[in-house]
Design a protein around this motif. Structure first.
Motif, short mmCIF file in Angstrom:
data_model
loop_
_atom_site.label_atom_id
_atom_site.label_comp_id
_atom_site.label_asym_id
_atom_site.label_seq_id
_atom_site.Cartn_x
_atom_site.Cartn_y
_atom_site.Cartn_z
N GLU A 1 0.83 -1.21 0.00
CA GLU A 1 0.00 0.00 0.00
C GLU A 1 0.87 1.26 0.00
O GLU A 1 0.54 2.25 -0.66
N LYS A 2 1.96 1.25 0.75
CA LYS A 2 2.85 2.42 0.79
C LYS A 2 3.47 2.66 -0.59
O LYS A 2 3.56 3.81 -1.05
N ILE A 3 3.92 1.59 -1.24
CA ILE A 3 4.52 1.73 -2.57
C ILE A 3 3.47 2.23 -3.57
O ILE A 3 3.73 3.14 -4.37
N LEU A 4 2.29 1.64 -3.53
CA LEU A 4 1.22 2.05 -4.43
C LEU A 4 0.84 3.51 -4.21
O LEU A 4 0.62 4.27 -5.17
N SER A 5 0.79 3.93 -2.94
CA SER A 5 0.44 5.32 -2.63
C SER A 5 1.49 6.28 -3.19
O SER A 5 1.16 7.32 -3.76
N ALA A 6 2.78 5.93 -3.02
CA ALA A 6 3.86 6.77 -3.54
C ALA A 6 3.81 6.85 -5.07
O ALA A 6 4.24 7.85 -5.66
N LEU A 7 3.29 5.80 -5.70
CA LEU A 7 3.17 5.77 -7.16
C LEU A 7 1.93 6.51 -7.65
O LEU A 7 1.76 6.70 -8.86
N GLY A 8 1.06 6.93 -6.71
CA GLY A 8 -0.11 7.70 -7.09
C GLY A 8 -1.42 6.95 -7.12
O GLY A 8 -2.45 7.49 -7.50
N TYR A 9 -1.41 5.68 -6.70
CA TYR A 9 -2.64 4.90 -6.67
C TYR A 9 -3.41 5.20 -5.37
O TYR A 9 -2.81 5.47 -4.32
N ASP A 10 -4.72 5.13 -5.43
CA ASP A 10 -5.58 5.49 -4.30
C ASP A 10 -5.80 4.27 -3.40
O ASP A 10 -6.53 3.34 -3.77
N VAL A 11 -5.16 4.30 -2.21
CA VAL A 11 -5.35 3.20 -1.25
C VAL A 11 -5.78 3.73 0.12
O VAL A 11 -5.73 3.01 1.11
N ASP A 12 -6.19 4.99 0.19
CA ASP A 12 -6.48 5.64 1.47
C ASP A 12 -5.22 5.62 2.34
O ASP A 12 -4.10 5.60 1.82
N THR A 13 -5.37 5.56 3.65
CA THR A 13 -4.21 5.51 4.55
C THR A 13 -3.69 4.08 4.62
O THR A 13 -4.45 3.16 4.96
N PRO A 14 -2.42 3.84 4.27
CA PRO A 14 -1.89 2.46 4.29
C PRO A 14 -2.05 1.82 5.67
O PRO A 14 -1.76 2.44 6.70
N ASP A 15 -2.52 0.58 5.66
CA ASP A 15 -2.62 -0.21 6.89
C ASP A 15 -2.28 -1.66 6.53
O ASP A 15 -1.70 -1.93 5.49
N ASN A 16 -2.62 -2.57 7.37
CA ASN A 16 -2.30 -3.99 7.12
C ASN A 16 -3.39 -4.75 6.37
O ASN A 16 -3.24 -5.93 6.09
N LEU A 17 -4.49 -4.05 6.05
CA LEU A 17 -5.68 -4.73 5.53
C LEU A 17 -5.81 -4.60 4.02
O LEU A 17 -5.77 -3.50 3.47
N MET A 18 -6.00 -5.72 3.36
CA MET A 18 -6.24 -5.76 1.92
C MET A 18 -7.74 -5.55 1.69
O MET A 18 -8.50 -6.50 1.45
N ASP A 19 -8.20 -4.30 1.77
CA ASP A 19 -9.61 -4.03 1.58
C ASP A 19 -9.93 -3.86 0.09
O ASP A 19 -9.05 -4.02 -0.77
N GLU A 20 -11.18 -3.54 -0.22
CA GLU A 20 -11.61 -3.46 -1.62
C GLU A 20 -10.85 -2.38 -2.39
O GLU A 20 -10.54 -2.54 -3.57
N LYS A 21 -10.55 -1.26 -1.70
CA LYS A 21 -9.84 -0.18 -2.37
C LYS A 21 -8.42 -0.60 -2.73
O LYS A 21 -7.89 -0.26 -3.79
N THR A 22 -7.79 -1.35 -1.84
CA THR A 22 -6.44 -1.85 -2.11
C THR A 22 -6.46 -2.86 -3.25
O THR A 22 -5.59 -2.85 -4.14
N VAL A 23 -7.45 -3.74 -3.25
CA VAL A 23 -7.58 -4.72 -4.34
C VAL A 23 -7.72 -4.00 -5.68
O VAL A 23 -7.09 -4.36 -6.68
N LYS A 24 -8.53 -2.94 -5.69
CA LYS A 24 -8.73 -2.18 -6.92
C LYS A 24 -7.42 -1.53 -7.37
O LYS A 24 -7.09 -1.53 -8.57
N ALA A 25 -6.67 -0.96 -6.41
CA ALA A 25 -5.40 -0.32 -6.74
C ALA A 25 -4.39 -1.33 -7.28
O ALA A 25 -3.64 -1.04 -8.23
#
Length: 505
Positions: free
Chosen positions: A431-455
């Protein structure tokens, strides 16, 4: 610095010297009322306001608290550099200027409600105990610090020299709280670090505290010992400090002539001019500056630029062209006491010291005022307040905040293939890497939620991988490769690279 626990006589002596160095003489004439009637009217008005407040306010408040509130209000109406400090608040200011304090040797900040270790001073008790940059403070002496402010946590950590404190920290990659026992002692803050790369010396100056000039001398001794003639002086993010220290350091780099002129409003303060006596420049010099290089940093950089003693590289500096004096303020009881003794009215402890040689006791000082009293000019007569210094070579670095999310990030381990609702450190790092790349994952945490799956699915599609939102091994490797690229950009210092290029050519 513990103001209340030491002799005020010693403090006044040292700070009188400091104030002369930083902004010219710290002495002014005793206050003069325009008319006795106005003085009585104002005094009665102020006393009546305090009486009204005590009568009407349904709560507990002391006269001292109201007086300190009034003093804060008076000086807050002036510029942002003018501040009234209570005795307790002044301790942090004195620590910054004096460059020493009793503690464990860390710099902390509050990030998303957590107290994070930003820096551990070399050879400090904290370093010896094993505290590391990036650690999150969870406990102090077994007490949870959850929901406590930065100031409250700092208060728990502080204590007398020689006493022990147990710091419980959370560390990335480890489970549970790590408890580390630290013995408090005096910490001398060295604002200078240096290194040598080939035939170029690099010196980082973080502030102009009272140790700055001596530390700079030691760094230059190492340069001379290794026959280094090319130097990069890094003043980026240096907020300033003691002008006397800036002048002393300037005399090591600036060719003979004017360094700066201090121009004061009050006729009781003589304007000051500071000069360098360096007949011949010893080093080929490049100075790194940015938007956070301020005050004493700009005095030094401005003198180097105006005299052609070096080249400025970076971005436009902060633009603080004002100077301040620091004054101890007497309590009302002390004002009345010394009026009876001397026949004059003093509110400034330095006035009393200068005119009558009297040192007020600790209890007779209600607080300290740092007040703008003048402005400074560069050797060419420039007043840079609100404008700053334009570098000779303009170079921007990537904004620090852009990659802050990558602090503490680790490569994905390729052990499991997290999917929807999975929880793990790999998910957090992804999630941290995706966020730095500009993908929307909200606040990085340990959970693979729907937003993270989409990213993840979007990242897979962009990389030409099968797009289904699972962190499979191919996706984890692709994220690791992107992390390497991000860290190269994050750690690239284009301003430093330009300085090296200029010195080599």
């Amino acid at each position: 610095m513990d103001v209340t626990g030491k002799s005020l006589k010693r403090i006044l002596l040292s700070l009188a010297v400091f104030c002369i160095l930083i902004t010219g003489p710290g002495i002014a004439c005793a206050e003069e009322a325009t008319t006795q009637e106005k003085e009585i009217l104002f005094s009665d008005y102020f006393k009546s306001m305090m009486d009204m407040a005590q009568d009407k306010y349904k709560g507990e408040i002391t006269e001292k608290q109201m007086l300190e509130g009034a003093l804060k209000g008076i000086f807050s109406t002036m510029d942002s550099y003018t501040v009234y400090y209570t005795v307790e608040e002044s301790q942090d200011f004195f620590t910054d200027i004096n460059g020493s304090y009793t503690g464990i040797g860390v710099v902390m900040s509050e990030v998303d409600g957590k107290i994070v270790i930003d820096k551990v001073y070399p050879s400090s008790p904290a370093e010896e105990a094993g505290i590391k940059k990036g650690d999150v403070i969870a406990q102090v002496d077994g007490k949870s610090v959850e929901n406590l402010s930065l100031e409250e946590v700092a208060g728990l950590i502080k204590g007398p020299s020689g006493t022990k404190v147990v710091i419980g920290v959370l560390r990335n990659g480890t489970d549970g709280v790590i408890e580390l026992e630290v013995t408090r002692r005096q910490i001398i803050i060295n604002p200078v670090t240096h290194k040598i790369e080939g035939d170029i010396g690099y010196i980082k100056l973080e502030s102009f505290n009272s140790n700055a000039s001596k530390a700079m001398e030691e760094a230059l001794k190492q340069m001379d010992k290794n026959n280094i003639k090319k130097i990069i002086l890094d003043l980026r993010d240096n907020p300033g400090g003691d002008v006397g220290q800036a002048v002393s350091i300037a005399r090591k780099f600036v060719k003979k002539g004017l360094i700066t002129k201090l121009d004061f409003k009050s006729e009781s303060q003589k304007d000051e001019e500071y000069y360098s006596y360096l007949e011949e420049l010893k080093y080929k010099l490049v100075v790194l500056v940015n938007e956070n290089s301020a005050s004493a940093s700009e005095i030094l950089a401005g003198a180097i630029q105006d005299t052609g003693s070096g080249i400025l590289v970076g971005t436009t500096t902060f633009g603080k062209g004002k100077v301040q004096n620091l004054y101890p303020i007497l309590t009302p009881e002390a004002v009345e006491k010394y009026r009876k003794e001397t026949g004059e009215t003093f509110v400034n402890g330095y006035d009393l010291l200068e005119k009558h040689g009297i040192y007020p006791s600790d209890e007779e000082i209600i607080g300290w005022v740092k007040i703008t009293t003048g402005e400074y000019y560069t050797p060419n007569g420039r007043m840079i307040d609100g404008v700053g210094l334009e570098p000779d070579v303009y170079v921007e670095n990537e904004p620090e905040g852009k990659y802050k999310i990558l602090e503490g990030v680790e490569k994905l381990r390729k052990v499991t293939k997290p999917s929807l609702n999975a929880q793990s450190e790999d998910v957090l790092n992804a999630e941290k890497i995706l966020s730095a790349l500009g993908y929307d994952v909200d606040t990085p945490d340990n959970l693979m939620d729907e937003k993270t799956v989409k990213a993840v699915a979007e990242f897979q599609r962009d990389c030409g991988l099968y797009s289904y939102g699972v962190l499979d091994f191919a996706t984890q490797q692709a994220l690791n490769d992107k992390l390497d690229e991000l860290l190269l950009v994050k750690n690239r210092d284009k301003q430093y690279e330009k300085a090296v290029e200029l010195l080599e050519n």
